[in-house]
Design an enzyme around this catalytic site. Structure first.
Site, PDB file in Angstrom:
ATOM      1  N   LYS A  49       0.931  -1.058   0.035  1.00  0.00           N
ATOM      2  CA  LYS A  49       0.005  -0.101   0.126  1.00  0.00           C
ATOM      3  C   LYS A  49       0.922   1.226  -0.324  1.00  0.00           C
ATOM      4  CE  LYS A  49      -3.716  -0.804   2.716  1.00  0.00           C
ATOM      5  NZ  LYS A  49      -4.344  -0.857   3.738  1.00  0.00           N
TER       6      LYS A  49
ATOM      7  N   ARG B  86      -3.536   2.941   8.529  1.00  0.00           N
ATOM      8  CA  ARG B  86      -3.621   1.711   7.815  1.00  0.00           C
ATOM      9  C   ARG B  86      -2.253   0.660   7.769  1.00  0.00           C
ATOM     10  NH1 ARG B  86      -4.559   4.823   1.994  1.00  0.00           N
ATOM     11  NH2 ARG B  86      -5.844   2.857   1.795  1.00  0.00           N
TER      12      ARG B  86
ATOM     13  N   GLY C 265      -7.077 -10.285   7.376  1.00  0.00           N
ATOM     14  CA  GLY C 265      -6.496 -10.566   8.715  1.00  0.00           C
ATOM     15  C   GLY C 265      -5.561  -9.654   9.268  1.00  0.00           C
TER      16      GLY C 265
ATOM     17  N   MET D 102      -4.759  -5.753  10.617  1.00  0.00           N
ATOM     18  CA  MET D 102      -5.487  -4.900  11.471  1.00  0.00           C
ATOM     19  C   MET D 102      -6.205  -4.048  10.401  1.00  0.00           C
ATOM     20  SD  MET D 102      -4.806  -1.516  13.519  1.00  0.00           S
ATOM     21  CE  MET D 102      -5.265  -0.286  11.918  1.00  0.00           C
TER      22      MET D 102
ATOM     23  N   ARG E 295      -3.196  -1.428  -6.433  1.00  0.00           N
ATOM     24  CA  ARG E 295      -2.731  -2.744  -6.437  1.00  0.00           C
ATOM     25  C   ARG E 295      -2.910  -3.369  -7.513  1.00  0.00           C
ATOM     26  NH1 ARG E 295      -5.596  -4.759  -1.177  1.00  0.00           N
ATOM     27  NH2 ARG E 295      -7.576  -4.739  -2.154  1.00  0.00           N
TER      28      ARG E 295
ATOM     29  N   HIS F 121     -15.817  -8.613   1.551  1.00  0.00           N
ATOM     30  CA  HIS F 121     -14.725  -9.627   1.889  1.00  0.00           C
ATOM     31  C   HIS F 121     -14.771 -11.023   1.216  1.00  0.00           C
ATOM     32  CE1 HIS F 121     -13.097 -12.693   4.665  1.00  0.00           C
ATOM     33  NE2 HIS F 121     -12.142 -11.812   4.833  1.00  0.00           N
TER      34      HIS F 121
ATOM     35  N   ARG G 223       3.200 -47.061 -12.822  1.00  0.00           N
ATOM     36  CA  ARG G 223       3.408 -47.922 -11.683  1.00  0.00           C
ATOM     37  C   ARG G 223       2.688 -49.176 -11.965  1.00  0.00           C
ATOM     38  NH1 ARG G 223       1.944 -42.657  -8.565  1.00  0.00           N
ATOM     39  NH2 ARG G 223       0.868 -42.493 -10.357  1.00  0.00           N
TER      40      ARG G 223
ATOM     41  N   ARG H 220       8.109 -48.443 -14.353  1.00  0.00           N
ATOM     42  CA  ARG H 220       8.935 -49.075 -12.991  1.00  0.00           C
ATOM     43  C   ARG H 220       8.410 -50.415 -12.642  1.00  0.00           C
ATOM     44  NH1 ARG H 220       7.342 -45.970  -7.407  1.00  0.00           N
ATOM     45  NH2 ARG H 220       5.380 -47.094  -7.874  1.00  0.00           N
TER      46      ARG H 220
ATOM     47  N   GLU I 160      15.931 -42.405  -5.268  1.00  0.00           N
ATOM     48  CA  GLU I 160      14.888 -42.156  -4.153  1.00  0.00           C
ATOM     49  C   GLU I 160      15.317 -42.713  -2.750  1.00  0.00           C
ATOM     50  OE1 GLU I 160      11.244 -44.345  -4.812  1.00  0.00           O
ATOM     51  OE2 GLU I 160      12.333 -46.157  -5.747  1.00  0.00           O
TER      52      GLU I 160
ATOM     53  N   SER J 122      15.395 -41.133 -12.425  1.00  0.00           N
ATOM     54  CA  SER J 122      14.317 -40.418 -12.202  1.00  0.00           C
ATOM     55  C   SER J 122      14.125 -40.122 -10.831  1.00  0.00           C
ATOM     56  CB  SER J 122      12.980 -41.038 -12.816  1.00  0.00           C
ATOM     57  OG  SER J 122      11.914 -40.492 -12.593  1.00  0.00           O
TER      58      SER J 122
ATOM     59  N   GLY K 137      12.708 -39.986  -7.544  1.00  0.00           N
ATOM     60  CA  GLY K 137      11.492 -40.379  -7.033  1.00  0.00           C
ATOM     61  C   GLY K 137      11.266 -39.687  -5.544  1.00  0.00           C
ATOM     62  N   THR K 138      10.817 -38.126  -5.716  1.00  0.00           N
ATOM     63  CA  THR K 138      11.026 -37.215  -4.596  1.00  0.00           C
ATOM     64  C   THR K 138      10.045 -37.660  -3.352  1.00  0.00           C
ATOM     65  OG1 THR K 138       9.544 -36.004  -5.934  1.00  0.00           O
ATOM     66  CG2 THR K 138      11.948 -35.366  -5.964  1.00  0.00           C
ATOM     67  N   ASN K 139       9.103 -38.411  -3.543  1.00  0.00           N
ATOM     68  CA  ASN K 139       8.275 -38.886  -2.567  1.00  0.00           C
ATOM     69  C   ASN K 139       9.027 -39.674  -1.558  1.00  0.00           C
ATOM     70  OD1 ASN K 139       6.045 -37.737  -3.950  1.00  0.00           O
ATOM     71  ND2 ASN K 139       5.246 -39.608  -4.237  1.00  0.00           N
ATOM     72  N   ASP K 140       9.679 -40.850  -1.984  1.00  0.00           N
ATOM     73  CA  ASP K 140      10.477 -41.607  -1.265  1.00  0.00           C
ATOM     74  C   ASP K 140      11.794 -40.912  -0.764  1.00  0.00           C
ATOM     75  OD1 ASP K 140       9.099 -43.989  -0.177  1.00  0.00           O
ATOM     76  OD2 ASP K 140       9.381 -44.870  -2.348  1.00  0.00           O
TER      77      ASP K 140
ATOM     78  N   CYS L 226       9.355 -37.653 -10.984  1.00  0.00           N
ATOM     79  CA  CYS L 226       8.305 -38.189 -10.961  1.00  0.00           C
ATOM     80  C   CYS L 226       7.682 -38.263  -9.603  1.00  0.00           C
ATOM     81  CB  CYS L 226       8.495 -39.689 -11.616  1.00  0.00           C
ATOM     82  SG  CYS L 226       9.360 -40.819 -10.572  1.00  0.00           S
TER      83      CYS L 226
ATOM     84  N   TYR M 219      13.213 -33.050 -17.385  1.00  0.00           N
ATOM     85  CA  TYR M 219      11.744 -32.990 -17.552  1.00  0.00           C
ATOM     86  C   TYR M 219      11.090 -33.139 -16.065  1.00  0.00           C
ATOM     87  CZ  TYR M 219      11.707 -38.290 -17.002  1.00  0.00           C
ATOM     88  OH  TYR M 219      11.890 -39.467 -16.573  1.00  0.00           O
TER      89      TYR M 219
HETATM   90  P1  ADP Z   1      -7.673  -2.600   3.373  1.00  0.00           P
HETATM   91  O1  ADP Z   1      -6.183  -2.799   3.244  1.00  0.00           O
HETATM   92  O2  ADP Z   1      -8.409  -3.311   4.400  1.00  0.00           O
HETATM   93  O3  ADP Z   1      -8.353  -2.088   2.045  1.00  0.00           O
HETATM   94  P2  ADP Z   1      -7.310   0.367   3.830  1.00  0.00           P
HETATM   95  O4  ADP Z   1      -6.130   1.105   4.606  1.00  0.00           O
HETATM   96  O5  ADP Z   1      -7.159   0.524   2.154  1.00  0.00           O
HETATM   97  O6  ADP Z   1      -7.583  -0.982   4.124  1.00  0.00           O
HETATM   98  O7  ADP Z   1      -8.528   1.129   4.031  1.00  0.00           O
HETATM   99  C1  ADP Z   1      -9.779   1.064   3.679  1.00  0.00           C
HETATM  100  C2  ADP Z   1     -10.775   2.156   3.293  1.00  0.00           C
HETATM  101  O8  ADP Z   1     -10.630   3.045   4.279  1.00  0.00           O
HETATM  102  C3  ADP Z   1     -10.126   2.768   2.053  1.00  0.00           C
HETATM  103  O9  ADP Z   1     -10.558   2.099   0.865  1.00  0.00           O
HETATM  104  C4  ADP Z   1     -10.512   4.169   2.045  1.00  0.00           C
HETATM  105  O10 ADP Z   1     -11.928   4.077   1.452  1.00  0.00           O
HETATM  106  C5  ADP Z   1     -10.780   4.500   3.439  1.00  0.00           C
HETATM  107  N1  ADP Z   1      -9.696   5.365   3.915  1.00  0.00           N
HETATM  108  C6  ADP Z   1      -8.478   4.902   4.381  1.00  0.00           C
HETATM  109  N2  ADP Z   1      -7.690   5.989   4.343  1.00  0.00           N
HETATM  110  C7  ADP Z   1      -8.586   7.068   4.176  1.00  0.00           C
HETATM  111  C8  ADP Z   1      -8.188   8.323   4.027  1.00  0.00           C
HETATM  112  N3  ADP Z   1      -7.104   9.033   4.376  1.00  0.00           N
HETATM  113  N4  ADP Z   1      -9.191   9.177   3.833  1.00  0.00           N
HETATM  114  C9  ADP Z   1     -10.392   8.713   3.387  1.00  0.00           C
HETATM  115  N5  ADP Z   1     -10.551   7.362   3.355  1.00  0.00           N
HETATM  116  C10 ADP Z   1      -9.611   6.574   3.914  1.00  0.00           C
HETATM  117 MG    MG Z   2      -7.631  -0.787   0.701  1.00  0.00          MG
HETATM  118 MG    MG Z   3       9.393 -44.849  -4.180  1.00  0.00          MG
END
Ligand code: ADP
Ligand code: MG
Ligand code: MG
Length: 941
Positions: free
Chosen positions: A64, A134, A143, A145, A386, A504, A626, A682, A809, A828, A830-833, A895, A915
């Site tokens: 980001k 952010r 996952g 914050m 991104r 999400h 086999r 084999r 192997e 060849s 035999g990476t399992n064994d 293999c 291969y």
């Molecule tokens: P995520 O990684 O979950 O996408 P972000 O950091 O991109 O989280 O934030 C989620 C949303 O919060 C952004 O898409 C935006 O809409 C809002 N946001 C983040 N920073 C700002 C900001 N400085 N001004 C206005 N909205 C913001």
């Molecule tokens: Mg975002």
């Molecule tokens: Mg074997």
């Protein structure tokens, strides 16, 4: 109380112990531009009018942060801010969760820079600067914050914001959002395991009912309502977290930054990193950025868009927005947003600006972008961009279209298709006839293409339990959140009632290649009753439903699936399928893969049908047949058992004579299916007791069939019992103990070869002796093979072209590869064994400890899925070098299971194998991975 708070609200510069230099810097800070810190001690990187970073600095600034900097550099409208680097995260965990001393000063300089650019001041009582905090790892990571918006507000600054904007509703809306997010994310006031709703949402619900006696929209809440909400939120925080809500902006900021770094080690983040093999060392960055406001009124809004459609790849502006909303509203799925095209009518100027940005982004990044924007009083701001996550189907179309548009070259087009997603293209779709009969009970947004049928579960834990029991599961939720991740992984498909294409659920589904329909509003989910109502019917947990993630349809019951166009075209020869764009694109991609690859791809196949399929997918030979699989079919097993139970060589030979015609026919079928490609065959490998009947019942039955006393069978079975069969009487040890077995197998191969060759088909058998650790073992077996070849060639008056080689192997085989290569014409791996014996770990027993090993990162990946490059890989590397030194034209392949794993294929490219061989349906994946490995290894040419 209020006075105390007011004092605290003034931005406070915490004095640092024993830091005179820092104090000095602090006093001069206001007057001058922030100074560049000493090299190696820069923790904060500005973006805005002055930008320190750029798009290539993702390891340091996170994805980001790096792209915010890059967007500033190409002149896109980005609110100013700064990025705290991932090095601080590393420091934080290396130093008992503390920060480097210089950080605070650099952050103060960062805030000062934002203040200069915006004309607002952090904590100011006239024109307060608010910021967002952010998280941002190298790769975007659900996952982590959640973002905190509107930081800097308290009971005083909210009034200032209200007065300054003349918009109290807006100011209080910001404040209640801030308290809510901060309480949730930083102070941990979250849903408890026994609750189905977020506590803050419950407070909002209650207030709506108290004051409006119904479920009004958030935008309908009055200033008084919002003020009351802030009071109730703070009370909730006090009650649940046992803490007062912090009112000093700097306390708020430091708390939020700490929460971002803290979240790097939370459960959700760990689960996600494990699934996607993201190293813990990478760490996360933190972005602090001036707020822009999408919630000031109807000329404002917030949205998420893709420069092209990430579900099906179509070149169209794709996305959604909400009027009068702040960012998280769009993603959270609380209100269902409108498609971006609607903006054209509602705010034509902003829409035109976004179209311009869309073009600029693709021209600059040369890839499809997923971006976030906010419109404040008609002005567009960019908050993130991104490379867009995409389905395999979209990736394929993007790569082909962008190649045609001359945005990328063909090699880049190959690289743009993720090898480990390619199997999605081969995934089944609903059977057209079946689906016509099925009842559509709801429609939603097509968020993850494909067809899925499963038993419904309404909560992630129960979905996981059901999937563990082997059920096909469909996870049904009102909306999903990161806590549902485990359930989503376990499910065949995901269905949500609320949320748009950037919710999400949609995001995660796209990434994991899960079938997903979201925002199916007609689906009523009742968590308490564990039922789903749709189309007037009630479905209980465990009932079947089906979803079509390409069309966005939901069906009652189980619907049969049909092969994808690619499978239909290649395997079934379906002419209509061959005319589809998807099929043509796939074929183009595969052709480029052949052009780019150095290694070839073979297949592991035991039947003519498997072989034909693999050849249709582009395999150029068999890397492993086999032969023992052939002994299990029909009544062959009886002859096999008779052979094993035989007490004299003569009796054994008689039984083997019964097996010979079966083997010969099998080989002949395979040779025909190969149409001239080579086949590595084999010889018998598994311990003999695997073929024997183990229950008394089965033993009696066999005794009757082959006419021996049951007691004798029982005795022989006990004789063959081994303590460690994997390390026991198996592999070439069998052929050495009973040369007549190898002789029979060799004869079957050569007779089949002679037969098929006479039909005019080229035949290239490569006989492979398994489990060789000593050159002598191989020599003894080679002699048996040559003898059979001489006999058959004389009898049939043909000249056969064959090779004899070995499977590497066990470690001794790898370490003495130079000796073995004197006799072996090919290796060849035999990476399992080789993995089992190299690690001293039984694959079949690893389930009891390997998950923990992965959790503790003793092993980064499952070594039976992705080769342990440093250990087992070293054995491969040694064998390659020693083998080639002894025999320069030694043919080298692999293999094991690893032959179809993209990461392992990259390794095999590096060590220089000729291969890889994998199961038929993995062949396209292996071809793509082999091409990408070659392109990457060759580098920039
Ligand atoms: P995520 O990684 O979950 O996408 P972000 O950091 O991109 O989280 O934030 C989620 C949303 O919060 C952004 O898409 C935006 O809409 C809002 N946001 C983040 N920073 C700002 C900001 N400085 N001004 C206005 N909205 C913001
Ligand atoms: Mg975002
Ligand atoms: Mg074997």
């Amino acid at each position: 109380m209020a006075k105390k708070l007011a004092k605290k609200a003034v931005p406070k510069v915490a004095p640092k112990p024993k830091a005179k230099a820092e104090n000095a810097r602090k006093t001069s800070r206001k007057a001058s531009e922030p100074r560049a810190p000493k090299p190696g001690s820069r923790y904060v990187y500005l973006f805005g009018r002055k930008t320190d970073g750029n798009g290539s600095m993702k390891p340091l600034l996170g994805g980001k942060g790096a792209n915010l900097a890059e967007m500033c550099r190409i002149g896109l409208p980005v609110p100013p801010g700064f990025t705290i680097s991932t090095e601080v995260c590393t420091y934080y965990y290396a130093n008992k969760r503390t920060y480097p001393q210089a950080l605070r000063g650099q952050m103060e300089a960062g805030i000062a820079s934002i203040e200069q650019q915006t004309g607002k001041t952090f904590g100011d009582l006239k024109n307060p600067l608010l910021v967002s905090v952010r998280s941002g790892a190298r790769d975007s990571m659900p996952g982590m914050m959640d973002t905190i918006l509107n930081l800097g507000l308290n009971d005083q600054t909210v009034e200032a914001l209200s007065a300054k904007t003349g918009n109290p509703r807006f100011a209080w809306d910001c404040y209640r959002r801030f308290v809510q997010m901060y309480g949730d994310v930083v102070l941990g006031v979250q849903k408890r395991p026994d609750e189905d709703h977020e506590p803050f949402e419950m407070v909002i619900e209650k207030l709506k009912h108290d004051r409006h006696h119904q479920d009004v929209e958030d935008t309908k809440l009055s200033v008084d309502d919002l003020k009351e909400l802030v009071v109730r939120f703070k009370a909730l925080i006090k009650e649940r977290a046992g803490k007062q809500f912090p009112s000093s902006p700097w306390d708020q900021l430091m708390g939020a930054v700490g929460a971002v770094f803290g979240s790097w080690m939370n459960d959700r983040a760990i689960v996600y990193r494990r699934k996607y093999n993201i190293p813990t060392e990478w760490g996360t960055a933190v972005n602090v950025q001036a707020m822009v406001y999408g919630n000031t009124g109807d000329e404002s809004g917030s949205g998420v868009a893709f420069t092209r459609n990430p579900a099906n790849g179509v070149k169209e502006f794709y996305g959604e927005f909400l009027i009068n909303a702040q960012g998280e509203d769009v993603v959270a799925g609380v209100r269902t947003p409108e498609p971006v095209a609607e903006l054209k009518k509602q705010m034509p100027k902003a829409y035109a600006e976004l179209e311009r940005i869309r073009q600029t982004l693709e021209k600059h990044f040369k890839d499809v972008q997923d971006f976030e924007f906010t419109i404040e009083d008609g002005v567009v701001y960019m908050l993130q961009t991104r490379n867009g996550k995409r389905t395999a189907m979209a990736a394929l179309k993007f790569s082909m279209d962008m190649y045609k548009e001359k945005l990328i070259d063909w090699k880049t087009a190959v690289m743009r298709n993720p090898a480990d997603q390619l199997e999605q293209l081969l995934a089944p779709v609903f059977d057209a006839a079946e689906v016509n009969k099925a009842k559509v009970i709801a429609t939603g947004l097509p968020a993850g293409p494909g067809a899925a049928s499963g038993q419904i579960y309404l909560n992630a834990d129960r979905a996981v339990v059901a999937a563990d029991k082997g059920e096909k599961v469909l996870l049904v939720r009102v909306e999903t959140s990161p806590e549902d991740l485990r359930g989503m992984i376990a499910a065949e498909g995901i269905l949500t009632a609320r949320g748009g294409v950037s919710s999400h659920a949609a995001l995660v589904a796209r990434q994991m290649g899960k079938v997903c329909v979201c925002g199916a509003a007609a689906v009523e989910v009742d968590y308490n009753a564990r039922t789903v109502r749709a189309d007037g019917r009630t479905f209980k947990e465990g009932d079947w439903m089906s979803i079509d993630g390409t069309a966005g349809k939901v069906y009652a019951g189980q619907v049969k699936t049909a092969p994808s166009e690619i499978v239909a075209g290649l395997i079934n020869g379906d002419e209509a399928a061959k005319k589809t764009e998807k099929f043509k694109h796939f074929q183009q991609l595969m052709k480029w893969c052949s052009d780019a690859s150095r290694m070839s791809v073979r297949t592991n196949a035991d039947t003519p049908e498997q072989t034909e399929n693999a050849v249709a997918f582009g395999a150029v030979g068999i890397g492993l047949t086999r032969t023992e699989h052939m002994f299990f079919e029909g009544d062959r097993i009886d002859a096999m058992r008779e052979m094993i139970l035989a007490e004299t060589e003569q009796a054994r030979k008689a039984a083997l004579a019964k097996l010979l015609p079966y083997q010969r026919e099998d080989f002949a079928g395979i040779f025909r299916a190969l149409k001239g490609y080579p086949a590595t065959i084999r010889f018998l490998d598994p311990p003999l007791h695997e073929f024997l009947p183990h229950t008394e019942e089965q033993q009696k039955e066999l005794a009757r069939k082959i006419g021996v006393p049951a007691a004798r069978i029982h005795t022989r079975v006990s004789q063959l019992h081994e303590f460690n069969p994997m390390l026991g009487f198996r592999g070439c040890r069998l052929g050495i103990g009973y040369p007549e077995i190898s002789a029979m197998q060799a004869r079957a191969v050569f007779e089949a070869a002679a037969q098929v060759q006479k039909e005019g088909i080229k035949v290239r058998p490569e006989i492979m002796i398994p489990l060789v650790g000593f050159k002598k073992e191989l020599d003894l077996q080679i002699e048996v093979v040559h003898q059979a070849a001489r006999d058959v060639q004389a009898e049939q008056k043909v000249k056969l072209n064959y090779m004899v080689g070995t499977m590497i192997e066990i470690p001794r085989g790898a370490l003495t590869a130079d000796e073995i290569a004197e006799s072996a014409e090919f290796f060849s791996f035999g990476t399992n064994d080789l993995t089992q014996t190299g690690l001293g770990m039984s694959r079949d027993d690893s389930g009891s400890f390997l998950p923990q090993y992965q959790e503790l990162e003793i092993v980064k990946k499952n070594p039976f899925a992705t080769i342990d490059a440093t250990g087992v890989g070293q054995l491969v590397d040694i064998a390659v070098k020693k083998g080639r030194a002894a025999r320069p034209n030694l043919k080298l392949g692999i293999c094991g299971e690893h032959g179809g794993d993209p990461a392992s294929i990259h390794f095999f490219e590096k060590v220089g194998l000729d291969y890889v061989s994998c199961s038929p349906y993995r062949v396209p994946v292996a071809r793509l991975a082999a091409a990408q490995a070659a392109l990457q290894t060759k580098g920039g040419d």
